[in-house]
Motif scaffolding. Structure first.
Motif, PDB file in Angstrom:
ATOM      1  N   GLN A  36       0.826  -1.193   0.000  1.00 24.64           N
ATOM      2  CA  GLN A  36       0.000   0.000   0.000  1.00 24.64           C
ATOM      3  C   GLN A  36       0.871   1.258   0.000  1.00 24.64           C
ATOM      4  OE1 GLN A  36      -3.381  -0.496  -0.361  1.00 24.64           O
ATOM      5  NE2 GLN A  36      -2.590  -2.585  -0.572  1.00 24.64           N
ATOM      6  N   PRO A  37       0.302   2.421  -0.361  1.00 23.06           N
ATOM      7  CA  PRO A  37       1.089   3.668  -0.372  1.00 23.06           C
ATOM      8  C   PRO A  37       1.738   3.981   0.970  1.00 23.06           C
ATOM      9  CG  PRO A  37      -0.978   3.981  -1.532  1.00 23.06           C
ATOM     10  CD  PRO A  37      -1.044   2.633  -0.918  1.00 23.06           C
ATOM     11  N   ASP A  38       1.133   3.544   2.063  1.00 20.05           N
ATOM     12  CA  ASP A  38       1.733   3.818   3.373  1.00 20.05           C
ATOM     13  C   ASP A  38       2.816   2.817   3.754  1.00 20.05           C
ATOM     14  OD1 ASP A  38       0.180   1.611   3.725  1.00 20.05           O
ATOM     15  OD2 ASP A  38      -1.010   2.412   5.388  1.00 20.05           O
ATOM     16  N   GLY A  39       3.125   1.865   2.837  1.00 18.95           N
ATOM     17  CA  GLY A  39       4.171   0.895   3.095  1.00 18.95           C
ATOM     18  C   GLY A  39       3.693  -0.393   3.739  1.00 18.95           C
ATOM     19  N   SER A  40       2.433  -0.496   4.080  1.00 20.50           N
ATOM     20  CA  SER A  40       1.913  -1.733   4.677  1.00 20.50           C
ATOM     21  C   SER A  40       1.692  -2.781   3.590  1.00 20.50           C
ATOM     22  CB  SER A  40       0.606  -1.452   5.410  1.00 20.50           C
ATOM     23  OG  SER A  40      -0.389  -0.971   4.508  1.00 20.50           O
ATOM     24  N   LEU A  41       1.751  -4.044   3.998  1.00 20.00           N
ATOM     25  CA  LEU A  41       1.582  -5.169   3.076  1.00 20.00           C
ATOM     26  C   LEU A  41       0.215  -5.798   3.286  1.00 20.00           C
ATOM     27  CD1 LEU A  41       5.099  -6.829   3.415  1.00 20.00           C
ATOM     28  CD2 LEU A  41       4.312  -5.257   1.651  1.00 20.00           C
ATOM     29  N   ARG A  42      -0.359  -6.273   2.155  1.00 17.99           N
ATOM     30  CA  ARG A  42      -1.703  -6.835   2.206  1.00 17.99           C
ATOM     31  C   ARG A  42      -1.759  -8.089   1.344  1.00 17.99           C
ATOM     32  NH1 ARG A  42      -6.461  -2.949   0.384  1.00 17.99           N
ATOM     33  NH2 ARG A  42      -5.811  -1.926   2.333  1.00 17.99           N
ATOM     34  N   LEU A  43      -2.320  -9.172   1.904  1.00 23.59           N
ATOM     35  CA  LEU A  43      -2.581 -10.409   1.162  1.00 23.59           C
ATOM     36  C   LEU A  43      -4.066 -10.454   0.848  1.00 23.59           C
ATOM     37  CD1 LEU A  43      -1.350 -13.142   0.153  1.00 23.59           C
ATOM     38  CD2 LEU A  43      -2.198 -14.134   2.283  1.00 23.59           C
ATOM     39  N   GLN A  44      -4.397 -10.580  -0.437  1.00 25.13           N
ATOM     40  CA  GLN A  44      -5.792 -10.490  -0.865  1.00 25.13           C
ATOM     41  C   GLN A  44      -6.071 -11.506  -1.967  1.00 25.13           C
ATOM     42  OE1 GLN A  44      -5.874  -6.400  -2.098  1.00 25.13           O
ATOM     43  NE2 GLN A  44      -4.989  -6.816  -4.101  1.00 25.13           N
ATOM     44  N   PRO A  45      -7.359 -11.751  -2.282  1.00 22.23           N
ATOM     45  CA  PRO A  45      -7.683 -12.679  -3.375  1.00 22.23           C
ATOM     46  C   PRO A  45      -7.108 -12.186  -4.698  1.00 22.23           C
ATOM     47  CG  PRO A  45      -9.626 -12.239  -2.029  1.00 22.23           C
ATOM     48  CD  PRO A  45      -8.563 -11.280  -1.574  1.00 22.23           C
ATOM     49  N   PRO A  46      -6.532 -13.074  -5.522  1.00 19.42           N
ATOM     50  CA  PRO A  46      -5.965 -12.664  -6.809  1.00 19.42           C
ATOM     51  C   PRO A  46      -7.020 -12.043  -7.715  1.00 19.42           C
ATOM     52  CG  PRO A  46      -5.228 -14.865  -6.215  1.00 19.42           C
ATOM     53  CD  PRO A  46      -6.310 -14.499  -5.248  1.00 19.42           C
ATOM     54  N   ALA A  47      -6.591 -11.013  -8.452  1.00 20.09           N
ATOM     55  CA  ALA A  47      -7.519 -10.325  -9.345  1.00 20.09           C
ATOM     56  C   ALA A  47      -7.928 -11.182 -10.536  1.00 20.09           C
ATOM     57  CB  ALA A  47      -6.893  -9.018  -9.830  1.00 20.09           C
ATOM     58  N   ASP A  48      -7.088 -12.176 -10.911  1.00 24.45           N
ATOM     59  CA  ASP A  48      -7.402 -13.002 -12.086  1.00 24.45           C
ATOM     60  C   ASP A  48      -8.290 -14.195 -11.743  1.00 24.45           C
ATOM     61  OD1 ASP A  48      -5.632 -14.459 -10.617  1.00 24.45           O
ATOM     62  OD2 ASP A  48      -4.167 -14.768 -12.220  1.00 24.45           O
ATOM     63  N   GLY A  49      -8.773 -14.289 -10.514  1.00 26.53           N
ATOM     64  CA  GLY A  49      -9.676 -15.362 -10.134  1.00 26.53           C
ATOM     65  C   GLY A  49      -9.015 -16.647  -9.711  1.00 26.53           C
ATOM     66  N   THR A  50      -7.692 -16.655  -9.619  1.00 29.45           N
ATOM     67  CA  THR A  50      -6.993 -17.852  -9.151  1.00 29.45           C
ATOM     68  C   THR A  50      -7.362 -18.132  -7.698  1.00 29.45           C
ATOM     69  OG1 THR A  50      -5.180 -17.230 -10.627  1.00 29.45           O
ATOM     70  CG2 THR A  50      -4.725 -18.947  -9.029  1.00 29.45           C
ATOM     71  N   GLY A  51      -7.259 -19.395  -7.301  1.00 30.57           N
ATOM     72  CA  GLY A  51      -7.663 -19.795  -5.960  1.00 30.57           C
ATOM     73  C   GLY A  51      -6.951 -19.032  -4.859  1.00 30.57           C
ATOM     74  N   TYR A  52      -7.729 -18.629  -3.871  1.00 26.24           N
ATOM     75  CA  TYR A  52      -7.219 -17.897  -2.706  1.00 26.24           C
ATOM     76  C   TYR A  52      -7.271 -18.879  -1.537  1.00 26.24           C
ATOM     77  CZ  TYR A  52      -6.967 -14.173   0.848  1.00 26.24           C
ATOM     78  OH  TYR A  52      -6.603 -13.364   1.907  1.00 26.24           O
TER      79      TYR A  52
END
Length: 350
Positions: A203-219
């Motif tokens: 993120q712009p503030d330097g924090s990291l985020r794990l999220q569902p893939p945008a291409d629909g691959t399994g999360y």
């Protein structure tokens, strides 16, 4: 018009086996692609060097990574209502009703269950480094969108329903007999070792985020390391592969059976044609020497009383009919002794 090479039952079996084989192969390929993508995904652990790794790639996003860490809440954790010492970040409460249903076909009672109530509670949480929260952390977004929630059963209780005589009589008349209610609680506990597989972004503030893939691959969110998740996925993929092979084998067996039957029908037809030609040739040789009068000859066919007897029926050995009458027999049994006929050979007379 020639008969169909496949019977209706074989056509249904062949169509079903091919359809299921295609479906199972599709599921196998789908799982195999997920397995291959997990194998190719970078394997990372939560640490203070993660921002540097993202910066080195020239992008603030890694589309598919496997990252391991320890579950920690970002605010007040959820407390189990049954065990005050247990705290978690995801909680699922399920109440199921169990019944016995009378099966009139099997003439027995079968178990049946119905979800009466299901509640899911979550709080924001992160994957932290085992060395401590200050070393690094990754925020886990949308955990409920994971393929399967990584929950552990922490409480389970079955409350049996009591029945009176009138209740039992009503149950037998209605065909439904309540057994009781099963209450369970599942939680993702604080401090659990968790592997997340998805899209890692900065993120712009330097924090990291794990999220569902945008291409629909399994999360995926999985308790333990990524090798255990990979082994589970490979097991599922192999199951669908063997199911597809089994259905394909059934379809192949049906086709081979039809081809085998068609081959033997072809051989039998050729043998009958050759046999008929042999009898016709024998009949032509005798026609020049035979002058039938109005009275049937002693060697006349016992069925048509016109043609000469020209068939030896085996294994009984009776000589009683011509070849045309033999072909017209409603069943392959001897007209004299009614024993089954295995084969027939021409009668040659000197």
């Amino acid at each position: 018009m020639d008969a169909l090479p496949l019977t209706p039952g074989e056509l249904v079996c062949l169509g079903s086996s091919l359809a299921f084989s295609g479906l199972f192969y599709y599921l196998h390929r789908k799982k195999a692609k997920v397995v291959a993508k997990i194998q190719e995904a970078p394997k990372l652990q939560v640490s203070e060097s993660l921002p540097d790794i993202l910066s080195a790639t020239g992008s603030s996003c890694l589309q598919y990574v496997a990252i391991e860490g320890v579950v920690q809440p970002t605010e007040a954790a959820l407390t189990s209502p049954y065990h005050n010492e247990l705290q978690g970040v995801i909680e699922r409460l399920v109440l199921k009703e169990h019944r016995l249903i009378w099966n009139s076909l099997a003439r027995s009672w079968t178990d049946s269950e119905r979800v009466v109530l299901e509640q899911v509670h979550t709080v924001p949480f992160v994957l932290a480094s085992p060395a401590g929260r200050s070393v690094g952390q990754v925020s886990v977004e949308s955990p409920l969108q994971a393929v399967e929630l990584p929950l552990e059963t922490v409480y389970e209780r079955f409350q049996q329903t009591s029945h009176g005589f009138k209740d039992l009589l009503g149950h037998y008349l209605s065909g439904e007999k309540p057994k009781g209610f099963l209450e369970t609680e599942e939680m993702l506990l604080v401090g659990s070792s968790l592997t997340g597989i998805g899209e890692l972004t900065m993120q712009p503030d330097g924090s990291l985020r794990l999220q569902p893939p945008a291409d629909g691959t399994g999360y995926f969110l999985h308790l333990g390391d990524w090798q255990a998740l990979l082994a589970d996925m490979q097991s599922v993929s192999n199951f669908w592969k063997w199911a597809a092979l089994l259905c394909g084998f059934v379809g192949t067996a049906v086709i081979l059976r039809a081809l085998f039957r068609a081959y033997w029908d072809y051989r039998l037809r050729k043998e009958q044609e050759a046999q008929q030609q042999e009898f016709e040739k024998l009949r032509c040789q005798r026609s020049s020497d035979l002058d039938l009068s109005d009275e049937p000859p002693e060697s006349a066919c016992v069925i048509c009383l016109t043609n000469l007897r020209e068939c030896v029926l085996l294994p009984c050995g009776h000589v009683c009919c011509c070849f045309r009458c033999f072909q017209a027999l409603p069943s392959r049994t001897c007209p004299i002794c009614r024993s089954p006929i295995d084969r027939v050979v021409p009668l040659y007379q000197a």
